[in-house]
Design a protein around this motif. Sequence first.
Motif, PDB file in Angstrom:
ATOM      1  N   ASN A  25      35.585  27.951  42.079  1.00  0.00           N
ATOM      2  CA  ASN A  25      36.267  26.990  41.227  1.00  0.00           C
ATOM      3  C   ASN A  25      37.438  26.405  42.004  1.00  0.00           C
ATOM      4  N   ARG A  26      37.294  25.152  42.444  1.00  0.00           N
ATOM      5  CA  ARG A  26      38.302  24.537  43.299  1.00  0.00           C
ATOM      6  C   ARG A  26      39.644  24.434  42.597  1.00  0.00           C
ATOM      7  N   ASN A  27      39.610  24.160  41.292  1.00  0.00           N
ATOM      8  CA  ASN A  27      40.854  24.035  40.533  1.00  0.00           C
ATOM      9  C   ASN A  27      41.610  25.356  40.512  1.00  0.00           C
ATOM     10  N   GLU A  28      40.877  26.458  40.316  1.00  0.00           N
ATOM     11  CA  GLU A  28      41.521  27.776  40.295  1.00  0.00           C
ATOM     12  C   GLU A  28      42.051  28.157  41.670  1.00  0.00           C
ATOM     13  N   ILE A  29      41.264  27.852  42.705  1.00  0.00           N
ATOM     14  CA  ILE A  29      41.699  28.175  44.072  1.00  0.00           C
ATOM     15  C   ILE A  29      42.965  27.409  44.424  1.00  0.00           C
ATOM     16  N   ASP A  30      42.993  26.123  44.120  1.00  0.00           N
ATOM     17  CA  ASP A  30      44.176  25.309  44.431  1.00  0.00           C
ATOM     18  C   ASP A  30      45.390  25.783  43.652  1.00  0.00           C
ATOM     19  N   PHE A  31      45.170  26.219  42.399  1.00  0.00           N
ATOM     20  CA  PHE A  31      46.289  26.713  41.600  1.00  0.00           C
ATOM     21  C   PHE A  31      46.894  27.964  42.229  1.00  0.00           C
ATOM     22  N   LEU A  32      46.051  28.911  42.625  1.00  0.00           N
ATOM     23  CA  LEU A  32      46.568  30.136  43.235  1.00  0.00           C
ATOM     24  C   LEU A  32      47.269  29.837  44.548  1.00  0.00           C
ATOM     25  N   ARG A  33      46.700  28.927  45.337  1.00  0.00           N
ATOM     26  CA  ARG A  33      47.329  28.575  46.601  1.00  0.00           C
ATOM     27  C   ARG A  33      48.709  27.947  46.385  1.00  0.00           C
ATOM     28  N   SER A  34      48.877  27.264  45.251  1.00  0.00           N
ATOM     29  CA  SER A  34      50.173  26.644  44.962  1.00  0.00           C
ATOM     30  C   SER A  34      51.252  27.685  44.676  1.00  0.00           C
ATOM     31  N   LEU A  35      50.854  28.935  44.420  1.00  0.00           N
ATOM     32  CA  LEU A  35      51.811  30.002  44.134  1.00  0.00           C
ATOM     33  C   LEU A  35      52.398  30.608  45.400  1.00  0.00           C
ATOM     34  N   GLU A  36      51.824  30.295  46.540  1.00  0.00           N
ATOM     35  CA  GLU A  36      52.291  30.871  47.804  1.00  0.00           C
ATOM     36  C   GLU A  36      53.671  30.338  48.159  1.00  0.00           C
ATOM     37  N   ILE A  37      54.586  31.246  48.453  1.00  0.00           N
ATOM     38  CA  ILE A  37      55.924  30.880  48.901  1.00  0.00           C
ATOM     39  C   ILE A  37      56.041  31.020  50.411  1.00  0.00           C
ATOM     40  N   TYR A  38      55.314  31.991  50.954  1.00  0.00           N
ATOM     41  CA  TYR A  38      55.398  32.247  52.401  1.00  0.00           C
ATOM     42  C   TYR A  38      54.102  32.902  52.847  1.00  0.00           C
ATOM     43  N   LYS A  39      53.703  32.615  54.087  1.00  0.00           N
ATOM     44  CA  LYS A  39      52.467  33.187  54.612  1.00  0.00           C
ATOM     45  C   LYS A  39      52.554  33.254  56.130  1.00  0.00           C
ATOM     46  N   ASP A  40      52.237  34.413  56.687  1.00  0.00           N
ATOM     47  CA  ASP A  40      52.107  34.549  58.136  1.00  0.00           C
ATOM     48  C   ASP A  40      50.931  35.470  58.434  1.00  0.00           C
ATOM     49  N   LYS A  41      50.859  35.999  59.639  1.00  0.00           N
ATOM     50  CA  LYS A  41      49.707  36.799  60.033  1.00  0.00           C
ATOM     51  C   LYS A  41      49.642  38.145  59.313  1.00  0.00           C
ATOM     52  N   ALA A  42      50.762  38.583  58.738  1.00  0.00           N
ATOM     53  CA  ALA A  42      50.793  39.920  58.133  1.00  0.00           C
ATOM     54  C   ALA A  42      50.901  39.902  56.621  1.00  0.00           C
ATOM     55  N   ILE A  43      51.585  38.920  56.052  1.00  0.00           N
ATOM     56  CA  ILE A  43      51.865  38.976  54.623  1.00  0.00           C
ATOM     57  C   ILE A  43      51.694  37.599  53.968  1.00  0.00           C
ATOM     58  N   ILE A  44      51.534  37.642  52.661  1.00  0.00           N
ATOM     59  CA  ILE A  44      51.594  36.462  51.809  1.00  0.00           C
ATOM     60  C   ILE A  44      52.552  36.794  50.670  1.00  0.00           C
ATOM     61  N   VAL A  45      53.540  35.957  50.433  1.00  0.00           N
ATOM     62  CA  VAL A  45      54.478  36.149  49.338  1.00  0.00           C
ATOM     63  C   VAL A  45      54.102  35.173  48.232  1.00  0.00           C
ATOM     64  N   VAL A  46      53.940  35.692  47.011  1.00  0.00           N
ATOM     65  CA  VAL A  46      53.419  34.912  45.889  1.00  0.00           C
ATOM     66  C   VAL A  46      54.405  34.937  44.729  1.00  0.00           C
ATOM     67  N   ASN A  47      54.583  33.803  44.081  1.00  0.00           N
ATOM     68  CA  ASN A  47      55.375  33.724  42.853  1.00  0.00           C
ATOM     69  C   ASN A  47      54.413  33.837  41.675  1.00  0.00           C
ATOM     70  N   LYS A  48      54.286  35.040  41.135  1.00  0.00           N
ATOM     71  CA  LYS A  48      53.322  35.297  40.064  1.00  0.00           C
ATOM     72  C   LYS A  48      53.731  34.569  38.791  1.00  0.00           C
ATOM     73  N   PRO A  49      52.792  33.824  38.202  1.00  0.00           N
ATOM     74  CA  PRO A  49      53.126  33.116  36.967  1.00  0.00           C
ATOM     75  C   PRO A  49      53.187  34.066  35.774  1.00  0.00           C
ATOM     76  N   PRO A  50      54.032  33.775  34.784  1.00  0.00           N
ATOM     77  CA  PRO A  50      54.054  34.604  33.567  1.00  0.00           C
ATOM     78  C   PRO A  50      52.682  34.586  32.893  1.00  0.00           C
ATOM     79  N   GLY A  51      52.270  35.747  32.410  1.00  0.00           N
ATOM     80  CA  GLY A  51      50.988  35.832  31.719  1.00  0.00           C
ATOM     81  C   GLY A  51      49.855  36.326  32.580  1.00  0.00           C
TER      82      GLY A  51
END
Length: 434
Positions: free
Chosen positions: A174-200
């Motif tokens: 689901n492209r819409n769902e994938i793009d939504f989750l990707r929009s939550l990324e605050i930072y990304k490198d070779k070791a970690i991904i930092v995500v701003n989890k939405p309420p709910g």
Amino acid sequence: MTTRMAALLLLRRLAAGGAVARLQQPYAGLATAASRQDALDATREESGQPDKGNKNRWMELPPFAPVDAAAAARAIFRGQGGDEIEGSSNSTAIRWVRRCCPDLPASLVQKLFRLRKVKKNAVTAETSSTHASAEQFRLRRVSAKDHLLPGDTLFLPVNIQESSVAEKARKFDNRNEIDFLRSLEIYKDKAIIVVNKPPGMPVQGGVGIKNSIDVLAPMFEENSSDAPRLGTQQVLQRKYVALVMGTPRHPKGLLSAPLAKVLLQDGKSERLTVRAGPNTTSVQDALTEYRVIESCPQGFTWLELFPLTGRKHQLRVHCAEVLGTPIVGDYKYGRQAHQDWTPLPVSQTVDKELLRKQRLPFGLVLGGGSIAEQQPQLHLHCKQMMLPDISAAVQGLQSEDADRDFSDLEKLSFVAPLPLHMRLSWEVLKSVDK
């Protein structure tokens, strides 16, 4: 804290996270308990139980040893060496499975416990000389929160590896769902991904939960065969913002109040409290720094909270029971304070865009839940997170420099904006002063 709290989350990327995993995890997989399985088969045959084939085969985890590998990892990051190992209080069955099997999705591990598929070796009183070995390894069910003793051995179904592969192979198209989750990324490198989890959106799966950050983690690495997994041990500091009911007596301070688990309804449910008594278990020290940001004439206060320990529901209990100021929207620890709840009116000066509700992927709703509504959402938000440069640490561990000093690692700081319902509450409270 709760599934409704927006938060900064850390996902470790497996592509470069092997060295970090070795620091944190004493074991990297499962071992087949061949000899013990023979004993179990002998016991079953003697009792006339039918052989159900693969369903009765088990995988053996290493015996429980109370060693805090995560503390060792933090010590190495601080340059103190790998011998700085502290005792661990993480002795529950589910935590040991997660530690021994870092590649198993958290949702799958929880499912195993819910389906009563996790067993523990048990010595019976009917041991005979003829069938001593068979009796010694008779298994019994263990629950997720059962505490282990040194030497206890857990067993998982042998087909757990097949289930794990199947769950990891789940396709997300689901492209819409994938793009939504990707929009939550605050930072990304070779070791970690930092995500701003939405309420709910829950962090981990459970009964009745279809989607969670843990289950959806593969969507953050769309073209990779290895999915990221949750990781929190590397975090050095977190800063939370909370809206509470009432005002603390002091504008800032340190809360040092141990938390104890209270069993309710004959053990069917539980809650935490700072008051230890005859019905409490698992008492743990808990430290929280707090600072008043602003007190409002309507009887609310904005706080900054700095948890120095990571206990379950720590901030919620400390606010409600120590400060006497329960968090808005916390119906578990502030139920009595919400009984006479009255929504605040929305002034004409409040930005009308904040009042619009939008439908998001995964059944989420953007908007609603402020203090202007009858049932506000939890007003607790992980605003800032600091952690060492894990990518640099991994690179150093993989280098040939055995004497690498990790004390000079750069500290990374990440900030997440307030969720919409808390922003609206801020505007509603400020509008009174205009």
